[in-house]
Design a protein around this motif. Sequence first.
Motif, PDB file in Angstrom:
ATOM      1  N   LYS A  37     -11.043   9.619  10.573  1.00 58.36           N
ATOM      2  CA  LYS A  37     -10.144  10.761  10.739  1.00 58.36           C
ATOM      3  C   LYS A  37      -8.882  10.629   9.901  1.00 58.36           C
ATOM      4  O   LYS A  37      -8.388  11.614   9.352  1.00 58.36           O
ATOM      5  CB  LYS A  37      -9.757  10.906  12.225  1.00 58.36           C
ATOM      6  CG  LYS A  37     -10.889  11.339  13.129  1.00 58.36           C
ATOM      7  CD  LYS A  37     -10.443  11.313  14.586  1.00 58.36           C
ATOM      8  CE  LYS A  37     -11.599  11.606  15.534  1.00 58.36           C
ATOM      9  NZ  LYS A  37     -11.202  11.444  16.965  1.00 58.36           N
ATOM     10  N   ASN A  38      -8.350   9.422   9.808  1.00 59.02           N
ATOM     11  CA  ASN A  38      -7.088   9.224   9.102  1.00 59.02           C
ATOM     12  C   ASN A  38      -7.072   7.827   8.483  1.00 59.02           C
ATOM     13  O   ASN A  38      -6.513   6.891   9.061  1.00 59.02           O
ATOM     14  CB  ASN A  38      -5.913   9.399  10.064  1.00 59.02           C
ATOM     15  CG  ASN A  38      -4.576   9.499   9.334  1.00 59.02           C
ATOM     16  OD1 ASN A  38      -4.411   8.961   8.236  1.00 59.02           O
ATOM     17  ND2 ASN A  38      -3.612  10.171   9.941  1.00 59.02           N
ATOM     18  N   LEU A  39      -7.690   7.691   7.314  1.00 58.82           N
ATOM     19  CA  LEU A  39      -7.801   6.390   6.677  1.00 58.82           C
ATOM     20  C   LEU A  39      -6.445   5.837   6.225  1.00 58.82           C
ATOM     21  O   LEU A  39      -6.195   4.635   6.409  1.00 58.82           O
ATOM     22  CB  LEU A  39      -8.783   6.456   5.515  1.00 58.82           C
ATOM     23  CG  LEU A  39      -9.168   5.124   4.865  1.00 58.82           C
ATOM     24  CD1 LEU A  39      -9.640   4.110   5.901  1.00 58.82           C
ATOM     25  CD2 LEU A  39     -10.239   5.346   3.795  1.00 58.82           C
ATOM     26  N   VAL A  71       2.431  -7.179   5.680  1.00 59.54           N
ATOM     27  CA  VAL A  71       2.507  -6.859   4.259  1.00 59.54           C
ATOM     28  C   VAL A  71       3.227  -5.525   4.106  1.00 59.54           C
ATOM     29  O   VAL A  71       2.828  -4.526   4.707  1.00 59.54           O
ATOM     30  CB  VAL A  71       1.099  -6.764   3.630  1.00 59.54           C
ATOM     31  CG1 VAL A  71       1.185  -6.257   2.200  1.00 59.54           C
ATOM     32  CG2 VAL A  71       0.409  -8.121   3.680  1.00 59.54           C
ATOM     33  N   LYS A  72       4.266  -5.506   3.318  1.00 64.13           N
ATOM     34  CA  LYS A  72       5.029  -4.282   3.101  1.00 64.13           C
ATOM     35  C   LYS A  72       4.495  -3.555   1.864  1.00 64.13           C
ATOM     36  O   LYS A  72       4.516  -4.094   0.760  1.00 64.13           O
ATOM     37  CB  LYS A  72       6.513  -4.602   2.923  1.00 64.13           C
ATOM     38  CG  LYS A  72       7.181  -5.140   4.185  1.00 64.13           C
ATOM     39  CD  LYS A  72       8.667  -5.358   3.979  1.00 64.13           C
ATOM     40  CE  LYS A  72       9.337  -5.864   5.266  1.00 64.13           C
ATOM     41  NZ  LYS A  72      10.798  -6.084   5.079  1.00 64.13           N
ATOM     42  N   LEU A  73       4.012  -2.343   2.076  1.00 68.87           N
ATOM     43  CA  LEU A  73       3.497  -1.526   0.978  1.00 68.87           C
ATOM     44  C   LEU A  73       4.142  -0.154   1.033  1.00 68.87           C
ATOM     45  O   LEU A  73       4.363   0.395   2.124  1.00 68.87           O
ATOM     46  CB  LEU A  73       1.975  -1.376   1.093  1.00 68.87           C
ATOM     47  CG  LEU A  73       1.126  -2.648   0.972  1.00 68.87           C
ATOM     48  CD1 LEU A  73      -0.341  -2.330   1.212  1.00 68.87           C
ATOM     49  CD2 LEU A  73       1.300  -3.292  -0.403  1.00 68.87           C
ATOM     50  N   ASP A  74       4.441   0.422  -0.124  1.00 63.55           N
ATOM     51  CA  ASP A  74       5.008   1.769  -0.131  1.00 63.55           C
ATOM     52  C   ASP A  74       3.903   2.795   0.102  1.00 63.55           C
ATOM     53  O   ASP A  74       2.705   2.476   0.085  1.00 63.55           O
ATOM     54  CB  ASP A  74       5.768   2.049  -1.433  1.00 63.55           C
ATOM     55  CG  ASP A  74       4.908   1.879  -2.682  1.00 63.55           C
ATOM     56  OD1 ASP A  74       3.670   2.072  -2.594  1.00 63.55           O
ATOM     57  OD2 ASP A  74       5.465   1.556  -3.750  1.00 63.55           O
ATOM     58  N   ASP A  75       4.301   4.038   0.304  1.00 62.65           N
ATOM     59  CA  ASP A  75       3.333   5.092   0.632  1.00 62.65           C
ATOM     60  C   ASP A  75       2.304   5.282  -0.477  1.00 62.65           C
ATOM     61  O   ASP A  75       1.123   5.548  -0.203  1.00 62.65           O
ATOM     62  CB  ASP A  75       4.064   6.409   0.892  1.00 62.65           C
ATOM     63  CG  ASP A  75       4.832   6.388   2.211  1.00 62.65           C
ATOM     64  OD1 ASP A  75       4.545   5.498   3.042  1.00 62.65           O
ATOM     65  OD2 ASP A  75       5.709   7.247   2.407  1.00 62.65           O
ATOM     66  N   ALA A  76       2.744   5.153  -1.726  1.00 61.92           N
ATOM     67  CA  ALA A  76       1.814   5.338  -2.847  1.00 61.92           C
ATOM     68  C   ALA A  76       0.722   4.272  -2.834  1.00 61.92           C
ATOM     69  O   ALA A  76      -0.459   4.560  -3.089  1.00 61.92           O
ATOM     70  CB  ALA A  76       2.574   5.296  -4.173  1.00 61.92           C
ATOM     71  N   SER A  77       1.094   3.046  -2.504  1.00 65.12           N
ATOM     72  CA  SER A  77       0.115   1.962  -2.443  1.00 65.12           C
ATOM     73  C   SER A  77      -0.856   2.172  -1.291  1.00 65.12           C
ATOM     74  O   SER A  77      -2.065   1.930  -1.426  1.00 65.12           O
ATOM     75  CB  SER A  77       0.822   0.610  -2.280  1.00 65.12           C
ATOM     76  OG  SER A  77       1.631   0.333  -3.407  1.00 65.12           O
ATOM     77  N   ILE A  78      -0.327   2.629  -0.165  1.00 67.04           N
ATOM     78  CA  ILE A  78      -1.172   2.921   0.997  1.00 67.04           C
ATOM     79  C   ILE A  78      -2.203   3.988   0.642  1.00 67.04           C
ATOM     80  O   ILE A  78      -3.407   3.850   0.943  1.00 67.04           O
ATOM     81  CB  ILE A  78      -0.328   3.388   2.196  1.00 67.04           C
ATOM     82  CG1 ILE A  78       0.582   2.259   2.705  1.00 67.04           C
ATOM     83  CG2 ILE A  78      -1.214   3.926   3.314  1.00 67.04           C
ATOM     84  CD1 ILE A  78      -0.128   1.133   3.390  1.00 67.04           C
ATOM     85  N   THR A 128     -12.372   5.059   0.579  1.00 67.29           N
ATOM     86  CA  THR A 128     -13.181   6.136   1.146  1.00 67.29           C
ATOM     87  C   THR A 128     -14.642   5.710   1.074  1.00 67.29           C
ATOM     88  O   THR A 128     -15.021   4.843   0.276  1.00 67.29           O
ATOM     89  CB  THR A 128     -13.005   7.447   0.369  1.00 67.29           C
ATOM     90  OG1 THR A 128     -13.384   7.227  -0.999  1.00 67.29           O
ATOM     91  CG2 THR A 128     -11.564   7.936   0.438  1.00 67.29           C
ATOM     92  N   PHE A 129     -15.478   6.315   1.888  1.00 67.09           N
ATOM     93  CA  PHE A 129     -16.862   5.849   1.948  1.00 67.09           C
ATOM     94  C   PHE A 129     -17.559   5.943   0.595  1.00 67.09           C
ATOM     95  O   PHE A 129     -18.259   5.013   0.184  1.00 67.09           O
ATOM     96  CB  PHE A 129     -17.657   6.631   2.994  1.00 67.09           C
ATOM     97  CG  PHE A 129     -19.069   6.139   3.124  1.00 67.09           C
ATOM     98  CD1 PHE A 129     -19.357   5.005   3.858  1.00 67.09           C
ATOM     99  CD2 PHE A 129     -20.111   6.782   2.471  1.00 67.09           C
ATOM    100  CE1 PHE A 129     -20.655   4.521   3.950  1.00 67.09           C
ATOM    101  CE2 PHE A 129     -21.407   6.310   2.565  1.00 67.09           C
ATOM    102  CZ  PHE A 129     -21.681   5.179   3.304  1.00 67.09           C
TER     103      PHE A 129
END
Length: 293
Positions: free
Chosen positions: A205-207, A220-227, A235-236
Amino acid sequence: MAETTASFMDDDDFSHAVKGVRYPPDVTEDNLEAMANFELRDDDIVIVAFPKAGTNWMLEIVNKILSACGKTDTSSDDMVGKLEFSYPHEPRPRHVMLQTCASPRVILTHLTPHTAPPGISQPKDNVKVIVVMRNPKDTAVSYFHFEQKLRASFERKPLPSWDEFFQLFLAGKHTYGCYFDHVLGWWQRRDDPHFLFLKYEDMKKNLPNAVRSVATFLEVKLDDASIEAIAHACTFSNMKAALDKSRYGDRTVNARKGLVGDWKTMFTDEQSKLLDLKCKTKLEGTGLSLDFE
């Protein structure tokens, strides 16, 4: 039905029983006994799931998070291999090979808390355990198709019909035993901060949210772009493309559809009702609910 199932299990050459639970041939009794003495490292990351409940999907996510923060430069292929297995292409059991692997190690297992190493079932220090749970109907269908492909590739005796496989799965007599014993055994650890529980259906629903949860859990600190980039890569369809190119044959047959609700293509109404009743009986009062849509 019961007689057919029993006779199949008696002469099946693709599983064996240890203490009443059936295992694939590569999970030897010696390996299971060695689990009691397997030592965890402080920075180990463990992925736990019942077979076909999302192990490889979570491995891709964890691998890409560790790569993004510079903690590993290896691929998920280099991390693959269940802790309790001995693989034909490897000279040593996986639990022995892991002793020489660089940290942080990513350890995969389908074992229950009762059969897993104490350092996993009762983790200490900074050990992280991620438990992935998938609804039993989709798990059963995925397991059936996966094992048929695997048996064909090894030229082994095929599984019986879906109807017979369903009876085995429902009774907890297929490999790795009872789905509910496995899930609920780990679920009892839900209040332990060493554990993170994620549902396969929520990941679908929300990967990006699931990736964020895993990254936070792993500190681990990741910015939104990395996430977002990691979520897109995991994705599958993208993950299936990566697995299809794996150097390991069993990984190339791992990804099939990755859908929630695909059980409807296999389950009869009666089978659905039987498993619904089992869920109600086993899960009532546990605080765990499973999504089937």
